[in-house]
Design an enzyme around this catalytic site. Structure first.
Site, PDB file in Angstrom:
ATOM      1  CB  CYS A 580      -7.938  -0.981  -5.183  1.00 39.36           C
ATOM      2  SG  CYS A 580      -9.285  -0.513  -4.058  1.00 39.36           S
ATOM      3  CG  ASP A 582      -8.047  -3.345   0.046  1.00 31.41           C
ATOM      4  OD1 ASP A 582      -7.170  -3.824   0.781  1.00 31.41           O
ATOM      5  OD2 ASP A 582      -9.254  -3.634   0.148  1.00 31.41           O
ATOM      6  NE  ARG A 584      -8.070  -6.202   2.105  1.00 30.42           N
ATOM      7  CZ  ARG A 584      -9.320  -6.625   1.944  1.00 30.42           C
ATOM      8  NH1 ARG A 584      -9.718  -7.716   2.584  1.00 30.42           N
ATOM      9  NH2 ARG A 584     -10.167  -5.991   1.161  1.00 30.42           N
ATOM     10  CG  HIS A 641      -8.267  -5.893  -4.385  1.00 27.17           C
ATOM     11  ND1 HIS A 641      -9.002  -6.135  -3.263  1.00 27.17           N
ATOM     12  CD2 HIS A 641      -8.404  -4.562  -4.652  1.00 27.17           C
ATOM     13  CE1 HIS A 641      -9.558  -5.006  -2.846  1.00 27.17           C
ATOM     14  NE2 HIS A 641      -9.213  -4.039  -3.669  1.00 27.17           N
ATOM     15  CB  CYS A 644     -12.808  -4.705  -4.627  1.00 30.07           C
ATOM     16  SG  CYS A 644     -12.639  -2.926  -4.884  1.00 30.07           S
TER      17      CYS A 644
END
Length: 751
Positions: A580, A582, A584, A641, A644
């Site tokens: 992703c 993302d 993080r 993760h 999400c």
């Protein structure tokens, strides 16, 4: 019009939150008053004053103050020693002490008390509460000490009073059952979530006792809230003991309030100002002074009520103040109802609260930091010796542990084996000294140095953060003696030049630089150092980025330059890693990989459009084709993760992002994951977590919709792997495809 509407919305949230906190405060305030041996009205007065005075004056807008379980043991001892009116004077003086501390702006100094001691104190208070209130639940009376309560408990268990014991059992069962009720959607589920468990538990026990006519002691309120009020009196005792009591009440209440304020501040919603701890200490002091004057219990910030306030949606301090107003209204108008509450039900409620104070999760966290001895010492001290003595014992243990860490020294030596072809010569030894080198470590260091043979060539590495004169003298005298006997000593100081400075006489401290941050730490963790580097309080995003590049050039680039030079003309990654976007999720961190290891494709939701999809998108397919056909990659990993945002949007039906046309089209590639989620059985996992994991499984299946890729997978030429990163724990799980579940990564790889 906007400010007015915003004000109405905020007031609506605060009004609802104040009712929720009010429902939590009533049973706890009554129960704590009973457990403290104080008049029942004292608990209500403290709740009213804590809500209104501390709410108006305090510096933590969403923190709720009132009678706290952590102060129960102190108050009970004071009531037995000095009497109730004198205890009110001690509370008043403790409040004035808090005001003086707040005016001195020393609030943050209270946070220097180790969490191990604080949690040990709370656990000890919880155990004392359980032992004392168990007697009340069984129809007896608590003894003067925890050990006496423990000693008398078996006899009380063998001869209980039937009705109080049954009411206590009903209360505990109702609390446990309420915490396990399903909280479904809709208005009913929302309303159910807002009702705190103590209220229905106490209401059920009260209704049972009233309807069945059971005989059990009940709450006894005065005719009016301040009926029979008398001014506080000075306690009779030695000045030393009285000052100690005032300091105990003031400091324990202050520390508990400040820790609660910090915890609430971490959870505050957007738009709520940060807590001002000094002002909060002033507010707690004012509340304690007023509560003591009016005949109430000591006041402190209470995490249970404060958490309920935040979760109920409070926006301003109006919620805290209103909750105090509702307690005042109830005390004035509903006294006969309160007097129907059985004392056994309140005691059972406090027993449950006491068990919750003994949080075993804290022990696991402290064990990782080797601070569990201070926790257990404080707990045992509070139970056996008393609260003040237990806290001092815990602080003493922490001081010993800190001293031990500061004097920790590692010394090791090894003889270096000569390389084949070297000319014969004296034996070579390598000695490494790490830690803090003080007189306490001299015997250990001297013993090892004396084991080095005479005439040997010694490489001595001093990796120490401090060296006192005794340690320097021991090293220097050994060096001189060893060299006089024909040996050679080369001293290399890895960090600070303590030895060189002592030899030359130049002990001036070089200018200190901020320690370099870990390269993988977020910018936010390093912002203070980068702000200092840029000589200004404000750091723009571009300046922050360039500061990071400068750090890379200064620290990391020299280390990776040989690797990058080797890879500059050709890349040979071993894995295709689809994950992703993302921020993080950092693939190279969670796989411990470096440049050239992973061929990475990142997109919203780590999705792979199916072959022949009606919403065409070839970006992922192009990556897979190039990775497998040109780079000859043999492993493709899909890594999802927790939490999400893409999966959350799917669960919400896409309504939150429908104004984003490109994202809305892209999320259609997740429809198969959503359908698979709806078709599977529910588990104990939260829905979002379950969808995030199912999405990884579905995207692996989507890869197999490409015929050329499926043939190579079935032929064993390409392996598909599913990973799931839990952001909160930073742990990675691997998909067991036959079982359809994610399991921990094995410690060893079986070849």
């Amino acid at each position: 019009m906007t400010p007015k509407l915003l004000g109405v919305s905020t007031l609506r949230h605060d009004l609802l939150a104040s009712f929720v906190v009010f429902l939590v405060a009533i049973p706890l305030s009554l129960g704590i008053a009973v457990a403290s041996g104080a008049p029942i009205a004292a608990g209500l007065i403290a709740a009213i004053v804590g809500g209104i005075v501390a709410g108006l004056v305090g510096g933590s807008p969403l923190q709720v103050s009132g009678p706290a379980a952590g102060l129960t043991v102190i108050v009970a001892e004071l009531v037995q020693t000095y009497g109730w009116r004198a205890t009110c004077t001690i509370t008043l003086l403790g409040g004035l002490l808090q005001i003086a501390l707040g005016a001195s702006r020393v609030a943050r100094a209270a946070l220097a008390v180790s969490p191990a001691v604080v949690h040990g104190m709370l656990a000890g208070v919880g155990l004392v509460l359980v032992l004392a209130q168990a007697h009340v639940v069984l129809g007896g009376s608590p003894q003067q000490s925890a050990l006496d309560n423990l000693r008398e408990l078996p006899g009380q268990i063998l001869d209980p009073s039937t009705h109080p014991a049954l009411l206590g059992g009903i209360t505990v069962l109702a609390l446990l059952a309420w915490s396990r009720l399903p909280r479904g959607g809709g208005r009913f589920g929302t309303a159910l979530r807002l009702v705190p468990g103590p209220l229905p538990a106490i209401a059920l026990a009260t209704l049972t006792a009233w309807s069945l006519g059971w005989t059990a002691p009940r709450v006894d309120l005065p005719d009016s809230l301040l009926g029979g009020w008398q001014a506080p009196v000075m306690p009779h005792g030695t000045p030393h003991a009285i000052v100690g009591a005032v300091v105990s009440v003031g400091l324990v209440a202050a520390v508990e309030s400040l820790l609660c304020g910090v915890a609430v501040d971490r959870r505050r919603p957007a738009g709520v100002p940060r807590a001002d701890l000094d002002r909060d200490l002033l507010g707690q002091g004012a509340a304690n002074a007023v509560s003591g004057l009016l005949g109430g219990l000591p006041v402190a910030g209470v995490i249970v009520r404060s958490t309920a306030n935040v979760e109920a949606g409070a926006r301003t301090r109006a919620s805290t103040v209103l909750h105090g107003v509702w307690v005042l209204v109830l005390a004035l108008l509903c006294g006969p109802v309160i007097e129907q509450v059985p004392l056994a039900a309140l005691a059972a409620l406090l027993m449950v609260l006491g068990f919750r104070l003994m949080d075993t999760a804290r022990v696991r966290d402290l064990r990782h930091h080797r601070e569990a001895p201070a926790y257990f010492a404080t707990l045992a001290g509070v139970v056996v010796l008393g609260l003040g003595e237990g806290v001092l014992l815990g602080i003493g243990i922490m001081a010993v542990l800190a001293l031990r860490r500061l004097t920790r020294l590692s010394v090791r030596a090894e003889q270096l084996v000569p390389v084949s072809g070297d000319e014969p010569g004296p034996p070579r030894w390598h000695v490494v000294v790490e830690g803090t080198l003080t007189f306490l470590g001299v015997p250990k260091l001297t013993r090892l140095l004396q084991s080095v043979p005479q005439g040997a060539s010694v490489d001595l590495d001093l990796d120490v953060d401090f060296m006192d004169h005794a340690a320097f003298d021991a090293v220097h005298q050994w060096r001189l003696a060893h060299e006089r006997q024909g040996g050679r000593v080369d001293i290399d100081e890895v960090h600070e030049t303590w030895y060189e400075g002592a030899v030359t006489g130049d002990m001036s401290s070089p200018p200190k630089k901020s320690p370099p941050a870990r390269w993988w730490a977020p910018w936010a963790n390093r912002r203070r150092r980068q702000e200092a580097e840029l000589d200004g309080p404000e750091v723009s995003p571009s300046a922050l980025l360039l500061a990071g590049v400068r750090e890379y050039h200064g620290r990391t680039a020299p280390l990776v330059r040989p690797i990058m030079a080797e890879l500059s003309m050709e890349q040979k990654p071993e894995h295709l890693f689809i994950t992703c976007v993302d921020s993080r999720v950092v693939p190279n961190i969670i796989t411990a990989s470096g440049p050239g290891d992973l061929f990475i494709n990142r997109n919203v939701g780590n999705m792979v459009p199916r072959h022949g999809s009606r919403t065409p998108d070839d970006s992922v397919a192009a990556t897979v084709e190039y990775a497998t056909s040109v780079l000859d990659i043999r492993t493709i990993t899909i890594c999802g993760h927790s939490n999400c945002g893409a999966m959350a949007a799917l669960l919400a039906g896409g309504t939150e992002v429908e104004h984003l046309e490109g994202l809305t089209r892209w999320l259609r590639h997740g429809n198969q994951s959503l359908a698979r989620f709806l078709a599977t059985e529910h588990t104990d996992e939260p829905p979002l977590t379950r969808l995030c994991k199912i999405n990884v499984m579905q995207q692996l299946d989507n890869l197999l919709t490409y015929p050329w890729l499926r043939e190579r997978v079935e032929a064993g030429e390409i392996e598909l792997v599913g990973l799931y990163l839990d952001l909160k724990t930073a742990n990675v799980q691997v998909l067991d495809r036959p079982a359809g579940t994610f399991v921990p990564v094995p410690d060893e790889v079986t070849l």
